[in-house]
Write a protein that holds these residues in place. Structure first.
Motif, PDB file in Angstrom:
ATOM      1  N   ALA A  10       0.809  -1.232   0.000  1.00  0.00           N
ATOM      2  CA  ALA A  10       0.000   0.000   0.000  1.00  0.00           C
ATOM      3  C   ALA A  10       0.838   1.276   0.000  1.00  0.00           C
ATOM      4  N   ILE A  11       1.727   1.432   0.974  1.00  0.00           N
ATOM      5  CA  ILE A  11       2.394   2.734   1.142  1.00  0.00           C
ATOM      6  C   ILE A  11       3.418   2.990   0.049  1.00  0.00           C
ATOM      7  N   SER A  12       3.946   1.930  -0.544  1.00  0.00           N
ATOM      8  CA  SER A  12       4.997   2.117  -1.552  1.00  0.00           C
ATOM      9  C   SER A  12       4.484   2.918  -2.750  1.00  0.00           C
ATOM     10  N   THR A  51      15.008 -10.604  -5.573  1.00  0.00           N
ATOM     11  CA  THR A  51      15.294 -10.638  -4.134  1.00  0.00           C
ATOM     12  C   THR A  51      15.647  -9.258  -3.581  1.00  0.00           C
ATOM     13  N   TRP A  52      15.451  -9.105  -2.254  1.00  0.00           N
ATOM     14  CA  TRP A  52      15.806  -7.818  -1.640  1.00  0.00           C
ATOM     15  C   TRP A  52      17.313  -7.606  -1.656  1.00  0.00           C
ATOM     16  N   GLU A  53      18.093  -8.707  -1.659  1.00  0.00           N
ATOM     17  CA  GLU A  53      19.550  -8.583  -1.713  1.00  0.00           C
ATOM     18  C   GLU A  53      19.972  -7.891  -3.015  1.00  0.00           C
ATOM     19  N   CYS A  67       9.756  -0.609   2.544  1.00  0.00           N
ATOM     20  CA  CYS A  67       8.312  -0.413   2.751  1.00  0.00           C
ATOM     21  C   CYS A  67       7.627  -1.708   3.162  1.00  0.00           C
ATOM     22  N   THR A  68       8.324  -2.541   3.918  1.00  0.00           N
ATOM     23  CA  THR A  68       7.723  -3.788   4.407  1.00  0.00           C
ATOM     24  C   THR A  68       7.244  -3.563   5.838  1.00  0.00           C
ATOM     25  N   PHE A  69       6.768  -4.634   6.473  1.00  0.00           N
ATOM     26  CA  PHE A  69       6.365  -4.524   7.878  1.00  0.00           C
ATOM     27  C   PHE A  69       7.586  -4.331   8.765  1.00  0.00           C
ATOM     28  N   PRO A  70       7.378  -3.785   9.969  1.00  0.00           N
ATOM     29  CA  PRO A  70       8.520  -3.356  10.778  1.00  0.00           C
ATOM     30  C   PRO A  70       9.420  -4.453  11.326  1.00  0.00           C
ATOM     31  N   VAL A  89      13.684   3.760   6.052  1.00  0.00           N
ATOM     32  CA  VAL A  89      12.697   2.725   6.381  1.00  0.00           C
ATOM     33  C   VAL A  89      11.387   3.388   6.786  1.00  0.00           C
ATOM     34  N   GLN A  90      10.294   2.698   6.521  1.00  0.00           N
ATOM     35  CA  GLN A  90       9.004   3.225   6.962  1.00  0.00           C
ATOM     36  C   GLN A  90       8.940   3.160   8.498  1.00  0.00           C
ATOM     37  N   LYS A  91       8.058   3.959   9.073  1.00  0.00           N
ATOM     38  CA  LYS A  91       7.842   3.905  10.523  1.00  0.00           C
ATOM     39  C   LYS A  91       7.118   2.608  10.858  1.00  0.00           C
ATOM     40  N   ILE A 174       1.764   1.848  18.181  1.00  0.00           N
ATOM     41  CA  ILE A 174       2.995   1.727  17.371  1.00  0.00           C
ATOM     42  C   ILE A 174       2.713   1.880  15.875  1.00  0.00           C
ATOM     43  N   ASN A 175       1.513   1.502  15.448  1.00  0.00           N
ATOM     44  CA  ASN A 175       1.221   1.575  14.016  1.00  0.00           C
ATOM     45  C   ASN A 175       0.580   2.887  13.596  1.00  0.00           C
ATOM     46  N   GLN A 176      -0.412   3.338  14.364  1.00  0.00           N
ATOM     47  CA  GLN A 176      -1.123   4.551  13.977  1.00  0.00           C
ATOM     48  C   GLN A 176      -0.630   5.768  14.754  1.00  0.00           C
ATOM     49  N   PRO A 282      -6.667   4.351   5.760  1.00  0.00           N
ATOM     50  CA  PRO A 282      -5.220   4.487   5.920  1.00  0.00           C
ATOM     51  C   PRO A 282      -4.542   5.257   4.786  1.00  0.00           C
ATOM     52  N   MET A 283      -5.139   5.264   3.607  1.00  0.00           N
ATOM     53  CA  MET A 283      -4.464   5.892   2.472  1.00  0.00           C
ATOM     54  C   MET A 283      -4.973   7.310   2.166  1.00  0.00           C
ATOM     55  N   ALA A 284      -5.857   7.840   3.046  1.00  0.00           N
ATOM     56  CA  ALA A 284      -6.371   9.205   2.830  1.00  0.00           C
ATOM     57  C   ALA A 284      -5.365  10.217   3.375  1.00  0.00           C
ATOM     58  N   ILE A 285      -4.152  10.140   2.877  1.00  0.00           N
ATOM     59  CA  ILE A 285      -3.090  11.007   3.376  1.00  0.00           C
ATOM     60  C   ILE A 285      -2.461  11.765   2.210  1.00  0.00           C
ATOM     61  N   SER A 286      -1.905  12.956   2.513  1.00  0.00           N
ATOM     62  CA  SER A 286      -1.380  13.816   1.443  1.00  0.00           C
ATOM     63  C   SER A 286       0.005  13.377   0.990  1.00  0.00           C
ATOM     64  N   PRO A 289       3.868  16.062   2.136  1.00  0.00           N
ATOM     65  CA  PRO A 289       4.865  15.830   3.197  1.00  0.00           C
ATOM     66  C   PRO A 289       5.843  14.702   2.883  1.00  0.00           C
ATOM     67  N   PHE A 290       5.407  13.691   2.124  1.00  0.00           N
ATOM     68  CA  PHE A 290       6.342  12.643   1.697  1.00  0.00           C
ATOM     69  C   PHE A 290       7.411  13.260   0.789  1.00  0.00           C
ATOM     70  N   GLU A 291       6.950  14.106  -0.145  1.00  0.00           N
ATOM     71  CA  GLU A 291       7.905  14.728  -1.077  1.00  0.00           C
ATOM     72  C   GLU A 291       8.947  15.527  -0.303  1.00  0.00           C
TER      73      GLU A 291
HETATM   74  N1  LIG Z   1       3.834   6.776   6.886  1.00  0.00           N
HETATM   75  C1  LIG Z   1       2.581   6.417   6.698  1.00  0.00           C
HETATM   76  O1  LIG Z   1       1.684   7.255   6.673  1.00  0.00           O
HETATM   77  C2  LIG Z   1       2.249   4.956   6.536  1.00  0.00           C
HETATM   78  C3  LIG Z   1       0.993   4.555   6.063  1.00  0.00           C
HETATM   79  C4  LIG Z   1       0.748   3.179   5.879  1.00  0.00           C
HETATM   80  C5  LIG Z   1       1.718   2.244   6.204  1.00  0.00           C
HETATM   81  N2  LIG Z   1       2.922   2.673   6.707  1.00  0.00           N
HETATM   82  C6  LIG Z   1       3.984   1.704   7.087  1.00  0.00           C
HETATM   83  O2  LIG Z   1       4.520   1.120   5.915  1.00  0.00           O
HETATM   84  C7  LIG Z   1       4.907  -0.227   6.171  1.00  0.00           C
HETATM   85  C8  LIG Z   1       4.222  -1.142   5.153  1.00  0.00           C
HETATM   86  O3  LIG Z   1       2.827  -1.018   5.306  1.00  0.00           O
HETATM   87  P1  LIG Z   1       1.805  -1.307   4.098  1.00  0.00           P
HETATM   88  O4  LIG Z   1       0.469  -0.885   4.589  1.00  0.00           O
HETATM   89  O5  LIG Z   1       2.326  -0.757   2.833  1.00  0.00           O
HETATM   90  O6  LIG Z   1       1.863  -2.919   4.075  1.00  0.00           O
HETATM   91  P2  LIG Z   1       1.504  -3.887   2.864  1.00  0.00           P
HETATM   92  O7  LIG Z   1       1.277  -5.228   3.433  1.00  0.00           O
HETATM   93  O8  LIG Z   1       0.454  -3.307   1.998  1.00  0.00           O
HETATM   94  O9  LIG Z   1       2.874  -3.924   2.023  1.00  0.00           O
HETATM   95  C9  LIG Z   1       4.033  -4.592   2.450  1.00  0.00           C
HETATM   96  C10 LIG Z   1       4.627  -5.290   1.216  1.00  0.00           C
HETATM   97  O10 LIG Z   1       5.911  -5.813   1.551  1.00  0.00           O
HETATM   98  C11 LIG Z   1       6.042  -7.104   0.950  1.00  0.00           C
HETATM   99  N3  LIG Z   1       7.071  -7.811   1.703  1.00  0.00           N
HETATM  100  C12 LIG Z   1       6.990  -8.331   2.959  1.00  0.00           C
HETATM  101  N4  LIG Z   1       8.176  -8.852   3.324  1.00  0.00           N
HETATM  102  C13 LIG Z   1       9.006  -8.685   2.288  1.00  0.00           C
HETATM  103  C14 LIG Z   1      10.371  -9.032   2.040  1.00  0.00           C
HETATM  104  N5  LIG Z   1      11.094  -9.685   2.950  1.00  0.00           N
HETATM  105  N6  LIG Z   1      10.923  -8.693   0.862  1.00  0.00           N
HETATM  106  C15 LIG Z   1      10.187  -8.058  -0.089  1.00  0.00           C
HETATM  107  N7  LIG Z   1       8.889  -7.703   0.092  1.00  0.00           N
HETATM  108  C16 LIG Z   1       8.320  -8.013   1.251  1.00  0.00           C
HETATM  109  C17 LIG Z   1       4.651  -7.698   1.028  1.00  0.00           C
HETATM  110  O11 LIG Z   1       4.458  -8.722   0.113  1.00  0.00           O
HETATM  111  C18 LIG Z   1       3.786  -6.466   0.726  1.00  0.00           C
HETATM  112  O12 LIG Z   1       3.533  -6.323  -0.645  1.00  0.00           O
HETATM  113  C19 LIG Z   1       4.517  -0.520   7.631  1.00  0.00           C
HETATM  114  O13 LIG Z   1       5.638  -0.338   8.453  1.00  0.00           O
HETATM  115  C20 LIG Z   1       3.472   0.559   7.938  1.00  0.00           C
HETATM  116  O14 LIG Z   1       3.448   0.932   9.301  1.00  0.00           O
HETATM  117  C21 LIG Z   1       3.196   3.999   6.842  1.00  0.00           C
END
Ligand SMILES: NC(=O)c1ccc[n+]([C@@H]2O[C@H](COP(=O)([O-])OP(=O)(O)OC[C@H]3O[C@@H](n4cnc5c(N)ncnc54)[C@H](O)[C@@H]3O)[C@@H](O)[C@H]2O)c1
Length: 338
Positions: A10-12, A51-53, A67-70, A89-91, A174-176, A282-286, A289-291
């Motif tokens: 989503a966030i990517s 791969t991520w490598e 942009c994966t989970f924390p 890294v994302q928060k 921690i998430n919101q 969750p995606m109703a954000i501007s 600020p990211f830019e």
């Molecule tokens: N700053 C913000 O406003 C904001 C908003 C939403 C989410 N986030 C953060 O962004 C992060 C991701 O959230 P999201 O909602 O995009 O999650 P999401 O599940 O939509 O996306 C995560 C992606 O990472 C992939 N992934 C997981 N492990 C991986 C790995 N080892 N290698 C490659 N890809 C992998 C998953 O397949 C998935 O497509 C979280 O930390 C969340 O807290 C931040």
């Protein structure tokens, strides 16, 4: 700047749009679900790698954006420290303080820049308040509060990893609420003591908190409250409220909605009404600020300074979240080394 993205969920997409708008090149991406990563690469014009490598070693990448989970941050960071790619890294920075500490240490030893996405610091409202507080326009800060009375649906929590301790590090705070935690610390300074109470899975079938309230004592002597929830239907715009000896300021969503200061002068406050908030979506954000944050991160790389939200700053936010959780578990006040 050329960016490699790990995790194309989503966030990517917000990241890719923001990079495009500021003229950064999206060079490569990966995802554990290849079809998702391939679609993302095709949509935004970068290369999909398996791969991520490969992202961390990619010759066309200046920095890696995770942009994966924390629970998946330190793995690419360790490789980036070897390949000399900077990393954002994302928060939240990590799910626990030990990992966050190791990330900061490894980045420093590798000579790479580590940044944590916390884009609301770059909202006009919080930027204005930071300057105004620095200029003593609110006087001495007496109280600094955050209220994040949000709602997330059962569907949002349908994946077992959502709200899990292992993958997400907890729930609503921690998430919101971590955005507001970060801004409170930035505006009002470090916290020296916390007392908190939570409800685990009050509305949702999750193991962590979907309701939590914390009482703060700042190192400055000011007091404050943090309330975070994802259980309050339909979800209300989050608020940050700062009260000083000369007056008060309120941020609702991403906008400054109150500035009540007697005999005030100086830069006009950017008062506004149309707020953007992730209160129920969750995606109703501007995007702006990211830019701004990504520009700041690129400038930090180019000039060798720390980014505004460095690894250390990400650590402080996680440290307060951790203190709140410990207080809830132990049923007593927790002191922090502020
Ligand atoms: N700053 C913000 O406003 C904001 C908003 C939403 C989410 N986030 C953060 O962004 C992060 C991701 O959230 P999201 O909602 O995009 O999650 P999401 O599940 O939509 O996306 C995560 C992606 O990472 C992939 N992934 C997981 N492990 C991986 C790995 N080892 N290698 C490659 N890809 C992998 C998953 O397949 C998935 O497509 C979280 O930390 C969340 O807290 C931040």
């Amino acid at each position: 700047m050329r960016v490699g993205i790990i995790g194309t969920g989503a966030i990517s997409h917000k990241h890719a749009e923001a990079y495009h708008n500021i003229g950064y090149e999206f060079a490569a991406c990966t995802d554990v679900i290849p079809s998702k990563g391939e679609e993302f690469a095709a949509k935004y014009g970068g290369e999909f790698v398996r791969t991520w490598e490969e992202v961390c070693r990619h010759p066309r990448v200046d920095f890696v954006d995770v942009c994966t989970f924390p629970d998946f941050r330190i793995q690419p960071l360790e490789l980036c420290a070897q390949t000399k790619k900077h990393i954002q890294v994302q928060k939240p920075i990590a799910t626990n303080l030990e990992t966050a500490h190791a990330m900061i240490k490894t980045a420093r030893a590798g000579g790479i820049v580590l940044g944590v996405v916390s884009q609301h610091r770059f909202d006009d409202s919080s930027q204005f308040l930071k300057r105004a507080i620095g200029q003593q326009r609110l006087g001495k800060i007496l109280q600094a509060d955050a209220y994040v009375k949000w709602y997330r649906s059962a569907e949002y929590y349908s994946r077992p990893i959502k709200g899990s301790w292992a993958t997400e590090g907890g729930g609503a705070l921690i998430n919101q609420g971590i955005h507001q935690v970060d801004i409170l610390l930035w505006l009002a300074g470090r916290v020296s003591q916390v007392y908190a109470e939570w409800q685990l899975g009050a509305l949702h079938k999750i193991e962590s908190e979907d309701v939590v309230s914390a009482l703060l004592r700042y190192a400055s002597g000011a007091t404050g409250v943090i309330q975070a929830s994802t259980a309050f239907w339909p979800g209300y715009t989050e608020r940050l409220e700062i009260h000083g000896t000369k007056g008060s300021a309120v941020i609702s969503g991403d906008k400054l909605t109150a500035w009540d200061v007697e005999n005030d002068s100086g830069e006009p406050p950017p008062l506004a009404r149309d707020v953007a908030s992730g209160a129920s979506d969750p995606m109703a954000i501007s995007l702006a600020p990211f830019e701004r944050q990504f520009r700041d991160f690129g400038d930090a790389i180019r000039t060798g300074r720390a980014p505004l939200v460095s690894g250390e700053e990400g650590y402080y936010a996680l440290e307060l979240v951790d203190a709140v959780y410990r207080s809830c578990r132990e049923g007593q006040k927790v002191r922090l080394n502020a």
